[in-house]
Motif scaffolding. Structure first.
Motif, PDB file in Angstrom:
ATOM      1  N   ALA A 105      21.905  -4.765  -8.781  1.00  0.00           N
ATOM      2  CA  ALA A 105      21.583  -3.669  -7.756  1.00  0.00           C
ATOM      3  C   ALA A 105      20.294  -3.068  -7.435  1.00  0.00           C
ATOM      4  O   ALA A 105      19.327  -3.491  -8.303  1.00  0.00           O
ATOM      5  CB  ALA A 105      22.373  -2.302  -8.093  1.00  0.00           C
ATOM      6  N   GLU A 106      19.990  -2.668  -6.241  1.00  0.00           N
ATOM      7  CA  GLU A 106      18.760  -2.281  -5.856  1.00  0.00           C
ATOM      8  C   GLU A 106      18.657  -0.896  -5.158  1.00  0.00           C
ATOM      9  O   GLU A 106      19.676  -0.750  -4.473  1.00  0.00           O
ATOM     10  CB  GLU A 106      18.044  -3.290  -4.983  1.00  0.00           C
ATOM     11  N   THR A 107      18.042   0.238  -5.562  1.00  0.00           N
ATOM     12  CA  THR A 107      17.697   1.440  -4.852  1.00  0.00           C
ATOM     13  C   THR A 107      16.482   2.006  -4.744  1.00  0.00           C
ATOM     14  O   THR A 107      15.862   1.878  -5.757  1.00  0.00           O
ATOM     15  CB  THR A 107      19.094   2.412  -5.527  1.00  0.00           C
ATOM     16  N   GLY A 108      16.033   2.604  -3.781  1.00  0.00           N
ATOM     17  CA  GLY A 108      14.807   2.965  -3.561  1.00  0.00           C
ATOM     18  C   GLY A 108      14.360   3.759  -2.526  1.00  0.00           C
ATOM     19  O   GLY A 108      15.304   4.124  -1.544  1.00  0.00           O
ATOM     20  N   ALA A 109      13.053   3.712  -2.158  1.00  0.00           N
ATOM     21  CA  ALA A 109      12.708   4.439  -0.822  1.00  0.00           C
ATOM     22  C   ALA A 109      11.704   3.493  -0.158  1.00  0.00           C
ATOM     23  O   ALA A 109      10.667   3.176  -0.753  1.00  0.00           O
ATOM     24  CB  ALA A 109      11.687   5.787  -1.286  1.00  0.00           C
ATOM     25  N   ALA A 110      12.172   2.862   0.789  1.00  0.00           N
ATOM     26  CA  ALA A 110      11.579   1.772   1.317  1.00  0.00           C
ATOM     27  C   ALA A 110      10.183   2.364   2.198  1.00  0.00           C
ATOM     28  O   ALA A 110       9.456   1.674   2.401  1.00  0.00           O
ATOM     29  CB  ALA A 110      12.402   1.029   2.502  1.00  0.00           C
ATOM     30  N   TYR A 117      14.438  12.937  -2.273  1.00  0.00           N
ATOM     31  CA  TYR A 117      14.607  13.459  -3.784  1.00  0.00           C
ATOM     32  C   TYR A 117      13.236  13.183  -4.512  1.00  0.00           C
ATOM     33  O   TYR A 117      13.017  13.664  -5.651  1.00  0.00           O
ATOM     34  CB  TYR A 117      15.384  12.478  -4.420  1.00  0.00           C
ATOM     35  N   GLY A 118      11.951  13.258  -3.580  1.00  0.00           N
ATOM     36  CA  GLY A 118      10.779  13.268  -4.058  1.00  0.00           C
ATOM     37  C   GLY A 118      10.414  11.745  -4.618  1.00  0.00           C
ATOM     38  O   GLY A 118       8.991  11.775  -5.065  1.00  0.00           O
ATOM     39  N   ASP A 119      11.027  10.926  -4.229  1.00  0.00           N
ATOM     40  CA  ASP A 119      10.161   9.483  -4.668  1.00  0.00           C
ATOM     41  C   ASP A 119       9.470   9.108  -3.506  1.00  0.00           C
ATOM     42  O   ASP A 119       9.809   9.132  -2.392  1.00  0.00           O
ATOM     43  CB  ASP A 119      11.643   8.554  -4.818  1.00  0.00           C
ATOM     44  N   PRO A 120       8.319   8.506  -3.867  1.00  0.00           N
ATOM     45  CA  PRO A 120       7.331   7.893  -2.785  1.00  0.00           C
ATOM     46  C   PRO A 120       7.820   6.761  -2.241  1.00  0.00           C
ATOM     47  O   PRO A 120       8.765   6.026  -2.820  1.00  0.00           O
ATOM     48  CB  PRO A 120       5.956   8.081  -3.588  1.00  0.00           C
ATOM     49  N   ALA A 121       7.294   6.231  -1.039  1.00  0.00           N
ATOM     50  CA  ALA A 121       7.804   5.046  -0.376  1.00  0.00           C
ATOM     51  C   ALA A 121       7.054   4.129  -1.455  1.00  0.00           C
ATOM     52  O   ALA A 121       6.142   4.285  -1.904  1.00  0.00           O
ATOM     53  CB  ALA A 121       6.767   5.213   0.913  1.00  0.00           C
ATOM     54  N   GLY A 122       7.648   2.926  -1.486  1.00  0.00           N
ATOM     55  CA  GLY A 122       7.468   2.065  -2.192  1.00  0.00           C
ATOM     56  C   GLY A 122       8.198   2.203  -3.742  1.00  0.00           C
ATOM     57  O   GLY A 122       7.814   1.241  -4.577  1.00  0.00           O
ATOM     58  N   HIS A 123       8.860   3.060  -3.914  1.00  0.00           N
ATOM     59  CA  HIS A 123       9.473   3.208  -5.367  1.00  0.00           C
ATOM     60  C   HIS A 123      10.857   2.759  -5.324  1.00  0.00           C
ATOM     61  O   HIS A 123      11.682   3.041  -4.352  1.00  0.00           O
ATOM     62  CB  HIS A 123       9.558   4.935  -5.589  1.00  0.00           C
ATOM     63  N   ALA A 124      11.139   1.872  -6.162  1.00  0.00           N
ATOM     64  CA  ALA A 124      12.774   1.289  -6.395  1.00  0.00           C
ATOM     65  C   ALA A 124      12.914   1.043  -7.851  1.00  0.00           C
ATOM     66  O   ALA A 124      12.131   1.006  -8.664  1.00  0.00           O
ATOM     67  CB  ALA A 124      12.750  -0.102  -5.450  1.00  0.00           C
ATOM     68  N   GLY A 143       2.963   1.441  -1.321  1.00  0.00           N
ATOM     69  CA  GLY A 143       2.775   1.228   0.015  1.00  0.00           C
ATOM     70  C   GLY A 143       3.745   1.928   0.857  1.00  0.00           C
ATOM     71  O   GLY A 143       4.591   2.109   0.333  1.00  0.00           O
ATOM     72  N   ALA A 144       3.394   2.426   2.150  1.00  0.00           N
ATOM     73  CA  ALA A 144       4.056   2.854   2.954  1.00  0.00           C
ATOM     74  C   ALA A 144       4.599   1.890   4.058  1.00  0.00           C
ATOM     75  O   ALA A 144       5.389   2.372   4.811  1.00  0.00           O
ATOM     76  CB  ALA A 144       3.367   4.191   3.678  1.00  0.00           C
ATOM     77  N   ASP A 145       4.507   0.632   3.974  1.00  0.00           N
ATOM     78  CA  ASP A 145       5.057  -0.402   4.774  1.00  0.00           C
ATOM     79  C   ASP A 145       6.266  -0.941   4.379  1.00  0.00           C
ATOM     80  O   ASP A 145       6.509  -1.205   3.557  1.00  0.00           O
ATOM     81  CB  ASP A 145       4.090  -1.680   4.767  1.00  0.00           C
ATOM     82  N   ARG A 146       7.205  -0.161   5.441  1.00  0.00           N
ATOM     83  CA  ARG A 146       8.740  -0.356   5.055  1.00  0.00           C
ATOM     84  C   ARG A 146       9.158  -1.960   4.787  1.00  0.00           C
ATOM     85  O   ARG A 146       9.625  -2.202   3.977  1.00  0.00           O
ATOM     86  CB  ARG A 146       9.483   0.274   6.258  1.00  0.00           C
TER      87      ARG A 146
END
Length: 167
Positions: A105-110, A117-124, A143-146
């Motif tokens: 499984a993988e979950t995060g903020a691309a 939920y307050g997780d920054p981009a690039g957190h997984a 990084g913020a590059d999706r």
């Protein structure tokens, strides 16, 4: 650098995972959120994928996770989606639902911004559950590059599974 070089680098973890699963006679099922299906796509791009890949899903919403994996609101209560504990829940549940030896499984903020939920981009967070094994890991690309984050998330999940298969 040729365009084939990046593709070969990206495919390498999936190819190693596939070879390990085949050598062990084992299977995998995948639950993805922010990688958008890249983990499954990499595993399925290899010839002979039917020997080790049972299925999976891009479960982008809580409703999808509850509906397809049977996760209850009680199980999700107080648990943020972008955590190792949540990734472990997804990995175990997809493993059970599809009858696989391994759940990944993988979950995060691309990105490009963080999640609600307050997780920054690039957190997984990734998790692999299998016979006698339950491990999770967190990645922060910064990084913020999706697209780059999604690629890193897919590779990170596959590398975690590879490590577990080599234990």
């Amino acid at each position: 650098m040729s365009s084939a070089a990046p593709a070969a680098r990206v495919a390498a973890p999936a190819a190693r995972v596939a070879a390990l699963l085949v050598a062990r006679g084992q299977t995998v099922a995948v639950a993805e959120t922010s990688a958008g299906g890249l983990v499954s796509a990499r595993l399925l791009a290899l010839p002979g994928a039917s020997a080790y890949f049972l299925g999976g899903g891009v479960l982008y919403t809580g409703a999808a996770r509850m509906g397809l994996l049977g996760i209850t609101p009680g199980e999700m209560s107080g648990m943020r989606p972008s955590t190792e504990a949540y990734a472990l829940l997804l990995a175990e549940r997809v493993r059970q639902r599809l009858g696989a030896d391994w759940g990944l499984a993988e979950t995060g903020a691309a990105g490009p911004s963080g999640n609600r939920y307050g997780d920054p981009a690039g957190h997984a967070c990734f998790a692999a559950c299998g016979p006698g094994s339950r491990h999770a890991r967190t990645l922060r690309t910064g990084g913020a590059d999706r697209e780059a984050n999604m690629e890193a998330f897919a590779e990170g999940a596959l590398l975690l599974l590879e490590e577990e298969l080599r234990r």
